[in-house]
Design a protein around this motif. Sequence first.
Motif, PDB file in Angstrom:
ATOM      1  N   GLN A   1      25.083  70.356  78.994  1.00 53.78           N
ATOM      2  CA  GLN A   1      26.416  70.083  78.792  1.00 53.78           C
ATOM      3  C   GLN A   1      27.360  71.069  79.516  1.00 53.78           C
ATOM      4  N   MET A   2      27.871  70.501  80.493  1.00 55.61           N
ATOM      5  CA  MET A   2      28.786  71.517  81.410  1.00 55.61           C
ATOM      6  C   MET A   2      29.937  72.015  80.700  1.00 55.61           C
ATOM      7  N   LEU A   3      30.814  71.019  80.003  1.00 53.55           N
ATOM      8  CA  LEU A   3      32.076  71.328  79.572  1.00 53.55           C
ATOM      9  C   LEU A   3      31.853  72.039  78.133  1.00 53.55           C
ATOM     10  N   PRO A   4      31.089  71.782  77.079  1.00 51.81           N
ATOM     11  CA  PRO A   4      31.033  72.494  76.143  1.00 51.81           C
ATOM     12  C   PRO A   4      30.108  73.718  76.235  1.00 51.81           C
ATOM     13  N   GLY A   5      29.560  73.741  77.294  1.00 53.31           N
ATOM     14  CA  GLY A   5      28.546  74.856  77.539  1.00 53.31           C
ATOM     15  C   GLY A   5      27.318  74.920  76.360  1.00 53.31           C
ATOM     16  N   ARG A   6      26.939  73.811  76.333  1.00 57.74           N
ATOM     17  CA  ARG A   6      25.443  73.983  75.588  1.00 57.74           C
ATOM     18  C   ARG A   6      24.553  73.413  76.376  1.00 57.74           C
ATOM     19  N   LEU A   7      23.301  73.441  75.667  1.00 60.92           N
ATOM     20  CA  LEU A   7      21.907  73.061  76.173  1.00 60.92           C
ATOM     21  C   LEU A   7      21.522  71.979  74.943  1.00 60.92           C
ATOM     22  N   VAL A   8      20.954  71.032  75.370  1.00 66.77           N
ATOM     23  CA  VAL A   8      20.481  69.834  74.467  1.00 66.77           C
ATOM     24  C   VAL A   8      19.187  69.298  75.001  1.00 66.77           C
TER      25      VAL A   8
ATOM     26  N   VAL B   1      19.985  73.428  71.550  1.00 62.59           N
ATOM     27  CA  VAL B   1      19.228  74.710  71.619  1.00 62.59           C
ATOM     28  C   VAL B   1      20.364  75.788  71.252  1.00 62.59           C
ATOM     29  N   ASP B   2      19.638  76.559  70.322  1.00 64.63           N
ATOM     30  CA  ASP B   2      20.271  77.801  69.720  1.00 64.63           C
ATOM     31  C   ASP B   2      20.195  78.967  70.954  1.00 64.63           C
ATOM     32  N   LEU B   3      21.338  79.175  71.453  1.00 68.10           N
ATOM     33  CA  LEU B   3      21.454  80.393  72.386  1.00 68.10           C
ATOM     34  C   LEU B   3      22.252  81.634  71.791  1.00 68.10           C
ATOM     35  N   GLY B   4      22.363  81.851  70.539  1.00 70.86           N
ATOM     36  CA  GLY B   4      22.745  82.702  69.828  1.00 70.86           C
ATOM     37  C   GLY B   4      24.238  82.958  69.833  1.00 70.86           C
ATOM     38  N   GLY B   5      24.976  81.533  70.087  1.00 67.15           N
ATOM     39  CA  GLY B   5      26.226  81.914  70.404  1.00 67.15           C
ATOM     40  C   GLY B   5      26.733  82.068  71.698  1.00 67.15           C
ATOM     41  N   TYR B   6      25.765  82.188  72.481  1.00 72.77           N
ATOM     42  CA  TYR B   6      26.353  82.397  74.162  1.00 72.77           C
ATOM     43  C   TYR B   6      26.666  81.117  74.883  1.00 72.77           C
ATOM     44  N   SER B   7      27.525  80.788  75.369  1.00 73.09           N
ATOM     45  CA  SER B   7      28.112  79.618  76.307  1.00 73.09           C
ATOM     46  C   SER B   7      27.652  79.706  77.694  1.00 73.09           C
ATOM     47  N   VAL B   8      27.197  78.427  77.907  1.00 71.72           N
ATOM     48  CA  VAL B   8      26.637  78.046  79.375  1.00 71.72           C
ATOM     49  C   VAL B   8      27.783  77.229  79.882  1.00 71.72           C
ATOM     50  N   GLU B   9      29.069  77.407  79.561  1.00 72.12           N
ATOM     51  CA  GLU B   9      30.017  76.741  80.120  1.00 72.12           C
ATOM     52  C   GLU B   9      30.043  76.637  81.837  1.00 72.12           C
ATOM     53  N   ARG B  10      30.213  75.467  82.385  1.00 69.56           N
ATOM     54  CA  ARG B  10      30.036  75.213  83.500  1.00 69.56           C
ATOM     55  C   ARG B  10      28.575  75.116  84.166  1.00 69.56           C
ATOM     56  N   ALA B  11      27.676  74.890  83.384  1.00 69.71           N
ATOM     57  CA  ALA B  11      26.359  74.852  83.593  1.00 69.71           C
ATOM     58  C   ALA B  11      26.124  73.714  84.295  1.00 69.71           C
ATOM     59  N   ASP B  12      25.640  74.030  85.630  1.00 67.46           N
ATOM     60  CA  ASP B  12      25.253  73.020  86.480  1.00 67.46           C
ATOM     61  C   ASP B  12      23.865  72.561  86.570  1.00 67.46           C
ATOM     62  N   GLY B  13      23.372  73.474  87.584  1.00 68.82           N
ATOM     63  CA  GLY B  13      21.798  73.198  87.892  1.00 68.82           C
ATOM     64  C   GLY B  13      20.962  74.200  86.731  1.00 68.82           C
TER      65      GLY B  13
END
Length: 310
Positions: free
Chosen positions: A201-208, A220-232
């Motif tokens: 999920q690119m804008l909230p920076g999450r993985l589902v 998916v729990d990333l321990g508070g790390y944001s993957v904002e702008r996640a693309d590939g």
Amino acid sequence: MRKLLSLLAVPLVAAATLVTVGTPAAAHPAKPFPARIALPDGFTPEGLTIGRGTTVFVGSILDGAIWRGDLRTGQGSVLIPGVPGTDKAGLKLDPQGRLWTADFSGGGASVYDADSGARLAHYQFTDEPGSLVNDLVITQRGVYFTDSARQVLYVVPLGPGGRLPAATDVRVLPLTGPAATPDAYHNGIVALPDGDLLVAQMLPGRLVRIDPDTGASRLVDLGGYSVERADGLVLRGHTLYVIRNLTSVIAVVRLNARYTAGVVQREIVGPQLRVPATGDLLGRALYVVNGRFDVESTPETDYDIVRVPA
């Protein structure tokens, strides 16, 4: 060598010949793969996938062109010419040698022969204005596509041996749970060994995680790390590479045994990353394509594929 020469009883001059023949191979090691491969100026790439051997395919989000090249030589050419209005985002190669593309604003997907470039099939998912068919993953059961503007997945079921279905067999899978969050902008997608799908999920920076049968999801729990702008997304074993475009960062995430949580081990950064869009693995190298979404694309804008240690 001495034992070999004694057994064969070869003369001294022959021994010298054997040494001479073996010397060039040791003196000239294999040429390393290029760290950068130039794409045609103005190509405006988005999707990348590695096929058989060292063959790589890159798609254009400008006009839908497909470029095919060789990661060993760095050489390539346009396999499928672009046509205005046929923009392509993600693309993947299946075991049957067919190239699948997410036809972005076109609301569907296309399938091509990866050798000839001939189009084999087209699947129309939606005619809803604003839909953005963004990325895809191929499993034994079917091909799943994300839509960045809608809270659904599109499913193309595959028949025995990967047989292509009829155009009417495609279905829309509504999502529930966190995957149904409005304006999350679903992007990259990979398949997990347990059968679930993992979506960025690119804008909230999450993985589902998404159940491909029901559409139910959980974070998916990333321990508070944001993957904002996640693309590939690129997955190998329990290591997930999250390619974050406008941040020009690749997050290397170690997922747990159940793929329900992960820890960011490191971030790959550097001047070679110029808004990377997506990537794929070959051996110990990760190849990513620079989309350069932060600049206006012109016929003179340069684009490339870069290799980073995985």
